[in-house]
Write an enzyme that holds these catalytic residues in place. Structure first.
Site, PDB file in Angstrom:
ATOM      1  N   GLU A  25      -6.061  -6.089  10.330  1.00  0.00           N
ATOM      2  CA  GLU A  25      -5.882  -5.830   8.836  1.00  0.00           C
ATOM      3  C   GLU A  25      -5.952  -6.646   7.781  1.00  0.00           C
ATOM      4  OE1 GLU A  25      -2.403  -2.486   9.076  1.00  0.00           O
ATOM      5  OE2 GLU A  25      -3.802  -2.239   7.161  1.00  0.00           O
ATOM      6  N   HIS A  43       5.487  -9.910  10.536  1.00  0.00           N
ATOM      7  CA  HIS A  43       6.034  -9.621   9.586  1.00  0.00           C
ATOM      8  C   HIS A  43       7.658 -10.145  10.046  1.00  0.00           C
ATOM      9  CE1 HIS A  43       3.048  -7.946   7.986  1.00  0.00           C
ATOM     10  NE2 HIS A  43       2.577  -7.551   8.428  1.00  0.00           N
ATOM     11  N   TYR A  62      10.353   0.099   8.807  1.00  0.00           N
ATOM     12  CA  TYR A  62       8.815  -0.764   8.917  1.00  0.00           C
ATOM     13  C   TYR A  62       8.288   0.245  10.647  1.00  0.00           C
ATOM     14  CZ  TYR A  62       5.016  -2.807  10.226  1.00  0.00           C
ATOM     15  OH  TYR A  62       3.530  -3.664   9.977  1.00  0.00           O
ATOM     16  N   ASP A  81       2.263  -6.294  14.277  1.00  0.00           N
ATOM     17  CA  ASP A  81       3.069  -5.676  13.671  1.00  0.00           C
ATOM     18  C   ASP A  81       3.674  -5.674  14.140  1.00  0.00           C
ATOM     19  OD1 ASP A  81       1.673  -5.580  11.667  1.00  0.00           O
ATOM     20  OD2 ASP A  81       0.612  -4.386  11.210  1.00  0.00           O
ATOM     21  N   HIS A 133      -1.322  -1.279  15.838  1.00  0.00           N
ATOM     22  CA  HIS A 133      -1.718  -0.049  14.682  1.00  0.00           C
ATOM     23  C   HIS A 133      -2.459   0.127  14.823  1.00  0.00           C
ATOM     24  CE1 HIS A 133      -1.144   0.100   9.878  1.00  0.00           C
ATOM     25  NE2 HIS A 133      -0.869   1.261  10.617  1.00  0.00           N
ATOM     26  N   HIS A 191      -4.975  -8.797  15.012  1.00  0.00           N
ATOM     27  CA  HIS A 191      -4.896  -7.940  14.359  1.00  0.00           C
ATOM     28  C   HIS A 191      -5.514  -8.050  13.019  1.00  0.00           C
ATOM     29  CE1 HIS A 191      -4.112  -3.927  12.267  1.00  0.00           C
ATOM     30  NE2 HIS A 191      -3.098  -4.175  11.686  1.00  0.00           N
ATOM     31  N   HIS A 236       0.663  -1.013  -0.020  1.00  0.00           N
ATOM     32  CA  HIS A 236       0.062  -0.112  -0.124  1.00  0.00           C
ATOM     33  C   HIS A 236       1.005   1.518   0.394  1.00  0.00           C
ATOM     34  CE1 HIS A 236       0.697  -0.034   4.444  1.00  0.00           C
ATOM     35  NE2 HIS A 236      -0.481  -1.166   4.679  1.00  0.00           N
ATOM     36  N   ASP A 291      -3.299  -8.006   5.825  1.00  0.00           N
ATOM     37  CA  ASP A 291      -2.551  -8.897   5.701  1.00  0.00           C
ATOM     38  C   ASP A 291      -2.265  -9.898   6.787  1.00  0.00           C
ATOM     39  OD1 ASP A 291      -2.323  -6.388   7.738  1.00  0.00           O
ATOM     40  OD2 ASP A 291       0.457  -6.338   7.223  1.00  0.00           O
TER      41      ASP A 291
HETATM   42 FE1  FEO Z   1      -0.978  -3.397  10.547  1.00  0.00          FE
HETATM   43 FE2  FEO Z   1       0.412  -5.356   9.141  1.00  0.00          FE
HETATM   44  O1  FEO Z   1      -0.959  -4.934   9.424  1.00  0.00           O
END
Ligand code: FEO
Length: 400
Positions: A79, A222, A191, A163, A144, A77, A23, A81
């Site tokens: 989100e 991640h 990051y 995250d 996040h 989370h 993104h 991903d």
């Molecule tokens: Fe806030 Fe890796 O998503």
């Protein structure tokens, strides 16, 4: 690939080798979507992956246990991903109850049809026993998203940190001590700068919550798992979120016919001295992800733009818009640039720097058509002042 964190605790995620644009974030080293499986008297999957990687996740879980034997899927989370695979995962794991906080239930309900899902809502500090191991949930709002949380396994001193502490870093190894540590730290910094920086205050609150918690291993959503350098990444987060700056001066600019570039070079010349890391960045030669990372710990920043159609140049505007959203505070700053028959470039920059509440310590420095020797002398003097300020930054304000 070694994917085992502890006996019966394994990484089961997916590596996204080819992603280069997350993104808008330039992910030059790819990324990974980490999910973890804990097999105990009860079996729990911690987080999922981006939807296109669902089959890979299910294959990794199936290699360790029957999908029908998974009891819990924890969503740290919402989100996409990390939660994008949830609908298919829950279909494939009919026994599983989804475990998350109530803000996460709402967020997931906005993305998916959750009407048939079994959901167990937890709150900050709640625990869930898996048998020999316990999952303890620590809500971390705005690190996040509002629903973000950590899951901690006290018996293993193991934190699933979503995250936080992550890196967009695709790798054939899973642990920090198996990889090139400076590269991993640099990706963790990138990051934080591009994802975490707007949430510095919640990040500090989250670090305070972790104070006193024994952390042997931090397993983010991640990148690599911190099992040798967990203390270092926590300390780095405290510095970054605490807005601790380095004696570093950035001169970021765009240029049309090299007038603003000549001014930028003179500012850099004035700033360069032993003990000061001074660098020049052409905004159309460096991506915004890298610029934000450089800005994160710079004490002083000069931003230059010529005047194009009465305004600053568009990539400088894009950069300032991006930085404004990321909210890097506490920089000494100055605007500069050239103009021909009408002003606008340096003035626009100046206004944007002030809007970001940076310490803009003088009026914008302007050159009409070409910088004269006097203007270039002034550029060098400003460079010296930026270096002085970078070496002697004001004390950090508590709660900044
Ligand atoms: Fe806030 Fe890796 O998503």
């Amino acid at each position: 690939m070694n994917t085992t964190l502890r006996e019966n605790i394994d990484w089961v995620g997916a590596i996204d080798w080819n992603i280069r644009d997350f993104h808008g974030y330039d992910t030059e080293r790819g990324s990974s979507y980490n999910a973890y499986l804990i097999r105990d008297e009860k079996t729990a999957l911690i987080d999922t992956v981006k939807a296109p990687f669902t089959a890979e996740l299910l294959r990794n879980v199936a290699a360790l246990c029957e999908l029908s034997q998974v009891d819990y899927v924890v969503c740290n989370h919402a989100e996409l991903d990390h939660a994008g695979a949830l609908p298919e995962v829950l279909r494939a794991m009919p026994r599983a109850t989804l475990v998350c906080d109530k803000k996460c239930v709402a967020a997931l309900g906005a993305h998916f049809d959750t009407s048939t899902w079994k959901i167990q809502t937890i709150a900050d500090g709640d625990s869930l026993s898996l048998g020999r191991r316990t999952l303890r949930f620590v809500t971390t709002p705005m690190v996040h998203w509002p629903e973000s949380m950590f899951t901690y396994v006290p018996e293993e001193k193991l934190l699933f940190s979503m995250d936080a502490f992550g890196q967009h870093y695709a790798s054939g190894v899973r642990f920090d001590d198996e990889a090139d540590l400076p590269a991993v730290m640099q990706e963790a910094k990138t990051y934080y700068a591009n994802i975490g920086m707007p949430y510095a205050k919640p990040v500090l609150q989250c670090l305070d919550k972790l104070a006193g918690v024994e952390l042997d291993t931090i397993a983010p959503s991640h990148g690599l798992i911190w099992r040798r350098h967990a203390a270092e990444i926590v300390a780095a987060y405290r510095d970054w979120a605490g807005r601790r700056c380095q004696p570093k001066v950035l001169v970021v600019y765009d240029t049309m016919w090299q007038s603003t570039e000549t001014m930028a070079q003179a500012i850099l010349e004035g700033a360069a001295r032993p003990g000061v890391n001074a660098s020049l960045i052409h905004v159309r030669r460096t991506n915004l992800t890298k610029i934000a990372t450089e800005v994160l710990d710079a004490a002083a920043v000069a931003v230059g733009s010529p005047t194009l159609n009465r305004r600053m140049m568009p990539m400088i505007a894009a950069m300032l818009c991006y930085l404004d959203g990321l909210r890097p505070l506490g920089k000494a700053a100055v605007a500069f640039g050239s103009y021909g028959w009408g002003r606008g470039g340096p003035e626009d920059v100046n206004e944007a720097l002030q809007r970001m509440q940076w310490d803009v310590f003088r009026e914008p420095l302007r050159a009409q058509w070409r910088p004269t020797p006097e203007v270039l002398d002034e550029c060098r003097r400003i460079g010296q002042e930026l270096a002085d300020r970078a070496l002697n930054p004001p004390p950090l304000e508590s709660g900044q």
